[in-house]
Design a protein around this motif. Structure first.
Motif, PDB file in Angstrom:
ATOM      1  N   ALA A 192       0.878  -1.027  -0.083  1.00 28.12           N
ATOM      2  CA  ALA A 192      -0.128  -0.095  -0.166  1.00 28.12           C
ATOM      3  C   ALA A 192       0.878   1.351  -0.016  1.00 28.12           C
ATOM      4  CB  ALA A 192      -0.930   0.098   1.214  1.00 28.12           C
ATOM      5  N   GLY A 193       2.087   1.125   0.082  1.00 30.00           N
ATOM      6  CA  GLY A 193       3.128   2.244  -0.072  1.00 30.00           C
ATOM      7  C   GLY A 193       3.460   2.721   1.335  1.00 30.00           C
ATOM      8  N   GLY A 194       3.451   1.911   2.621  1.00 30.48           N
ATOM      9  CA  GLY A 194       3.854   2.289   3.944  1.00 30.48           C
ATOM     10  C   GLY A 194       5.433   2.766   3.810  1.00 30.48           C
ATOM     11  N   ARG A 195       5.342   3.864   4.525  1.00 31.24           N
ATOM     12  CA  ARG A 195       6.936   4.693   4.515  1.00 31.24           C
ATOM     13  C   ARG A 195       7.804   3.870   5.596  1.00 31.24           C
ATOM     14  NH1 ARG A 195       5.267  10.480   4.469  1.00 31.24           N
ATOM     15  NH2 ARG A 195       7.619  10.687   4.793  1.00 31.24           N
ATOM     16  N   THR A 196       9.146   3.984   5.521  1.00 33.63           N
ATOM     17  CA  THR A 196       9.975   3.479   6.481  1.00 33.63           C
ATOM     18  C   THR A 196      10.891   4.886   6.725  1.00 33.63           C
ATOM     19  OG1 THR A 196      11.327   2.564   5.179  1.00 33.63           O
ATOM     20  CG2 THR A 196       9.498   1.122   6.440  1.00 33.63           C
ATOM     21  N   ASP A 197      10.743   5.901   6.078  1.00 31.17           N
ATOM     22  CA  ASP A 197      11.854   7.037   6.067  1.00 31.17           C
ATOM     23  C   ASP A 197      11.682   8.081   7.337  1.00 31.17           C
ATOM     24  OD1 ASP A 197       9.457   7.902   4.696  1.00 31.17           O
ATOM     25  OD2 ASP A 197      10.291   9.181   3.671  1.00 31.17           O
ATOM     26  N   TYR A 198      11.566   7.200   8.553  1.00 30.08           N
ATOM     27  CA  TYR A 198      11.373   7.983   9.812  1.00 30.08           C
ATOM     28  C   TYR A 198      12.687   8.884  10.007  1.00 30.08           C
ATOM     29  CZ  TYR A 198      10.372   8.971  14.729  1.00 30.08           C
ATOM     30  OH  TYR A 198      10.090   9.687  16.104  1.00 30.08           O
ATOM     31  N   PRO A 199      12.778  10.332  10.435  1.00 26.19           N
ATOM     32  CA  PRO A 199      13.801  11.157  10.404  1.00 26.19           C
ATOM     33  C   PRO A 199      14.503  11.201  11.664  1.00 26.19           C
ATOM     34  CG  PRO A 199      11.788  12.418  10.789  1.00 26.19           C
ATOM     35  CD  PRO A 199      11.268  11.038  10.627  1.00 26.19           C
ATOM     36  N   PHE A 200      14.173  10.226  12.720  1.00 25.55           N
ATOM     37  CA  PHE A 200      14.859  10.413  14.093  1.00 25.55           C
ATOM     38  C   PHE A 200      15.407   8.883  14.512  1.00 25.55           C
ATOM     39  CE2 PHE A 200      12.030  13.772  14.344  1.00 25.55           C
ATOM     40  CZ  PHE A 200      12.686  14.999  14.756  1.00 25.55           C
ATOM     41  N   ALA A 201      16.454   8.807  15.013  1.00 29.16           N
ATOM     42  CA  ALA A 201      17.381   7.812  15.282  1.00 29.16           C
ATOM     43  C   ALA A 201      16.521   6.722  16.281  1.00 29.16           C
ATOM     44  CB  ALA A 201      18.423   7.888  15.969  1.00 29.16           C
ATOM     45  N   LEU A 202      15.843   7.402  17.247  1.00 33.51           N
ATOM     46  CA  LEU A 202      15.179   6.554  18.181  1.00 33.51           C
ATOM     47  C   LEU A 202      13.966   7.246  18.667  1.00 33.51           C
ATOM     48  CD1 LEU A 202      18.229   6.403  20.977  1.00 33.51           C
ATOM     49  CD2 LEU A 202      17.194   4.755  19.607  1.00 33.51           C
ATOM     50  N   PHE A 203      13.007   6.368  19.087  1.00 32.19           N
ATOM     51  CA  PHE A 203      11.769   6.720  19.692  1.00 32.19           C
ATOM     52  C   PHE A 203      10.645   7.580  18.696  1.00 32.19           C
ATOM     53  CE2 PHE A 203      14.681   7.230  23.293  1.00 32.19           C
ATOM     54  CZ  PHE A 203      14.135   6.159  24.168  1.00 32.19           C
ATOM     55  N   GLY A 204       9.413   6.970  19.204  1.00 30.97           N
ATOM     56  CA  GLY A 204       8.236   7.589  18.230  1.00 30.97           C
ATOM     57  C   GLY A 204       8.147   6.729  16.903  1.00 30.97           C
ATOM     58  N   GLU A 205       8.906   5.751  16.816  1.00 35.68           N
ATOM     59  CA  GLU A 205       8.426   4.457  15.928  1.00 35.68           C
ATOM     60  C   GLU A 205       7.218   4.067  15.893  1.00 35.68           C
ATOM     61  OE1 GLU A 205      12.598   4.581  17.091  1.00 35.68           O
ATOM     62  OE2 GLU A 205      11.024   4.074  18.210  1.00 35.68           O
ATOM     63  N   GLU A 206       6.524   3.984  17.102  1.00 30.09           N
ATOM     64  CA  GLU A 206       5.309   3.466  17.170  1.00 30.09           C
ATOM     65  C   GLU A 206       4.158   4.317  16.424  1.00 30.09           C
ATOM     66  OE1 GLU A 206       6.096   5.411  20.847  1.00 30.09           O
ATOM     67  OE2 GLU A 206       7.195   4.143  19.560  1.00 30.09           O
ATOM     68  N   LEU A 207       4.453   5.556  16.742  1.00 28.40           N
ATOM     69  CA  LEU A 207       3.412   6.656  16.246  1.00 28.40           C
ATOM     70  C   LEU A 207       3.781   6.961  14.879  1.00 28.40           C
ATOM     71  CD1 LEU A 207       4.170   9.510  19.005  1.00 28.40           C
ATOM     72  CD2 LEU A 207       2.451   7.659  18.868  1.00 28.40           C
ATOM     73  N   TRP A 208       4.909   6.596  14.421  1.00 28.69           N
ATOM     74  CA  TRP A 208       5.249   6.753  12.797  1.00 28.69           C
ATOM     75  C   TRP A 208       4.183   5.485  12.182  1.00 28.69           C
ATOM     76  CZ3 TRP A 208       7.489   9.693   9.622  1.00 28.69           C
ATOM     77  CH2 TRP A 208       7.786   9.194   8.023  1.00 28.69           C
ATOM     78  N   PHE A 209       4.337   4.168  12.608  1.00 29.79           N
ATOM     79  CA  PHE A 209       3.660   3.200  11.916  1.00 29.79           C
ATOM     80  C   PHE A 209       2.247   3.272  12.189  1.00 29.79           C
ATOM     81  CE2 PHE A 209       7.995   0.959  12.144  1.00 29.79           C
ATOM     82  CZ  PHE A 209       8.219   0.967  11.041  1.00 29.79           C
ATOM     83  N   GLY A 210       1.856   3.677  13.416  1.00 27.80           N
ATOM     84  CA  GLY A 210       0.559   3.716  13.782  1.00 27.80           C
ATOM     85  C   GLY A 210      -0.177   4.834  12.698  1.00 27.80           C
ATOM     86  N   ARG A 211       0.471   5.957  12.462  1.00 24.71           N
ATOM     87  CA  ARG A 211       0.167   6.969  11.699  1.00 24.71           C
ATOM     88  C   ARG A 211      -0.072   6.408  10.109  1.00 24.71           C
ATOM     89  NH1 ARG A 211       3.005  12.704  10.935  1.00 24.71           N
ATOM     90  NH2 ARG A 211       4.632  11.109   9.985  1.00 24.71           N
ATOM     91  N   GLU A 212       1.004   5.729   9.758  1.00 26.18           N
ATOM     92  CA  GLU A 212       1.144   5.219   8.428  1.00 26.18           C
ATOM     93  C   GLU A 212      -0.132   4.323   8.146  1.00 26.18           C
ATOM     94  OE1 GLU A 212       3.506   5.730   5.382  1.00 26.18           O
ATOM     95  OE2 GLU A 212       2.902   7.408   6.609  1.00 26.18           O
ATOM     96  N   CYS A 213      -0.218   3.389   9.102  1.00 29.21           N
ATOM     97  CA  CYS A 213      -1.561   2.222   9.105  1.00 29.21           C
ATOM     98  C   CYS A 213      -2.625   3.133   8.868  1.00 29.21           C
ATOM     99  CB  CYS A 213      -1.347   1.283  10.029  1.00 29.21           C
ATOM    100  SG  CYS A 213      -0.044   0.123  10.199  1.00 29.21           S
ATOM    101  N   ALA A 214      -3.176   3.987   9.559  1.00 32.55           N
ATOM    102  CA  ALA A 214      -3.979   4.974   9.465  1.00 32.55           C
ATOM    103  C   ALA A 214      -4.314   5.474   8.275  1.00 32.55           C
ATOM    104  CB  ALA A 214      -4.238   5.874  10.543  1.00 32.55           C
ATOM    105  N   ARG A 215      -3.067   6.123   7.893  1.00 35.18           N
ATOM    106  CA  ARG A 215      -2.969   6.824   6.517  1.00 35.18           C
ATOM    107  C   ARG A 215      -3.721   5.880   5.337  1.00 35.18           C
ATOM    108  NH1 ARG A 215       0.401   7.836   2.306  1.00 35.18           N
ATOM    109  NH2 ARG A 215       2.136   6.354   3.173  1.00 35.18           N
ATOM    110  N   LEU A 216      -3.193   4.755   5.379  1.00 34.07           N
ATOM    111  CA  LEU A 216      -3.202   3.732   4.358  1.00 34.07           C
ATOM    112  C   LEU A 216      -4.483   3.044   4.383  1.00 34.07           C
ATOM    113  CD1 LEU A 216       0.372   2.345   4.335  1.00 34.07           C
ATOM    114  CD2 LEU A 216      -0.743   3.799   2.558  1.00 34.07           C
ATOM    115  N   GLY A 217      -5.402   3.278   5.622  1.00 34.10           N
ATOM    116  CA  GLY A 217      -6.565   2.300   5.730  1.00 34.10           C
ATOM    117  C   GLY A 217      -6.341   0.908   6.370  1.00 34.10           C
ATOM    118  N   LEU A 218      -5.324   0.756   6.688  1.00 29.71           N
ATOM    119  CA  LEU A 218      -4.887  -0.615   7.416  1.00 29.71           C
ATOM    120  C   LEU A 218      -5.017  -0.508   8.759  1.00 29.71           C
ATOM    121  CD1 LEU A 218      -1.486  -1.110   5.407  1.00 29.71           C
ATOM    122  CD2 LEU A 218      -3.770  -2.010   4.616  1.00 29.71           C
ATOM    123  N   THR A 219      -5.032  -1.767   9.514  1.00 29.88           N
ATOM    124  CA  THR A 219      -5.157  -1.691  10.994  1.00 29.88           C
ATOM    125  C   THR A 219      -3.928  -2.187  11.541  1.00 29.88           C
ATOM    126  OG1 THR A 219      -6.036  -4.177  10.958  1.00 29.88           O
ATOM    127  CG2 THR A 219      -7.673  -2.218  10.702  1.00 29.88           C
TER     128      THR A 219
END
Length: 264
Positions: A192-219
């Motif tokens: 679906a085009g889920g991205r992995t280009d998070y701009p920080f070395a540590l922390f917030g990864e769960e927010l990144w992937f959660g937001r990406e799933c919501a953006r893509l209409g995935l659970t």
């Protein structure tokens, strides 16, 4: 033939990664990509896994960080199969790989599966976030972490471990985000085009992937039938907490702005 790829981000020796790989089982249909993220780790990892053809060692000794290591490793990964991103300080219960493959089949709408991650305090660190954190809460956390000594004191009170738990969530339920120590991305996420280009070395990864799933209409699905044990010492060792707090401050400032713009 392997059916799943496990990307392990290693920092500061390879003993943890050796235990994790061993716990997956010699016969499990899994390839392992070990991102050696500290000078000296590449040589140690290459020696440690010399006899295991399932393990590929990638030398990232400039230490790009956790999710950025996955992003850099993706050219070496078949994203038509499930991809696990994890800390090295985990040990998998028997049957973990087969359990994850079964969960992918059971939840075709999922972009991310959140297994049970038993922390050092004995509680499950998943499902973690039922809803996105508010902008106000993220701003407050950023304010605390602006001063590393204050953040360090709070971490010391918890012995540097994650103590937050969410209970009463049914297996298979949809949540906003799981715990960042073990992120199971399904083929649907990448298709679906889920991205992995998070701009920080540590922390917030769960927010990144959660937001990406919501953006893509995935659970994001909580799958506690799959169990891992988390030692919780790779990133929050006593001597590194000040540096960790400074990095977390920058990430929390970023997420407070993102949350404001998203209306969280």
């Amino acid at each position: 033939m392997s059916a799943l790829t496990w990307v392990v981000v290693s920092y500061g020796g390879v003993d943890d990664a050796t235990r994790l790989v061993a716990s997956l089982g010699a016969d499990a249909p899994v390839d392992v990509v070990l991102c050696a993220n500290k000078p000296g780790d590449t040589e140690a990892a290459t020696a440690a896994f010399a006899g295991d053809p399932r393990v590929r060692v990638l030398s990232f000794e400039d230490n790009p960080g956790y999710l950025p290591a996955l992003h850099r490793a993706l050219p070496e990964v078949d994203t038509s199969r499930p991809v696990v991103l994890s800390n090295c300080d985990l040990v998998a219960d028997p049957g973990t790989v087969d359990g994850l493959l079964g969960a992918v089949e059971a939840h075709p709408d999922a972009g991310w599966l959140a297994p049970s991650v038993i922390g050092s305090l004995g509680t499950d660190q998943n499902p973690n976030l039922l809803a996105p954190p508010t902008a106000r809460w993220l701003r407050a956390l950023a304010a605390v972490h602006r001063f590393p000594a204050v953040a360090d004191l709070l971490l010391l009170r918890r012995e540097g471990h994650s103590s937050r738990t969410v209970t009463g969530v049914e297996p298979g339920a949809a949540v906003f985000a799981g715990h960042g120590s073990c992120v199971v991305l399904t083929p649907a996420y990448f298709a679906a085009g889920g991205r992995t280009d998070y701009p920080f070395a540590l922390f917030g990864e769960e927010l990144w992937f959660g937001r990406e799933c919501a953006r893509l209409g995935l659970t994001v699905r909580y799958v506690p039938e799959v169990v891992l044990r988390h030692a919780e010492h790779a990133a929050t060792g006593r001597r590194r907490r000040g540096a960790v707090a400074r990095q977390k401050y920058e990430g929390l400032r970023y997420w407070s702005r993102q949350a404001r713009d998203a209306g969280w």
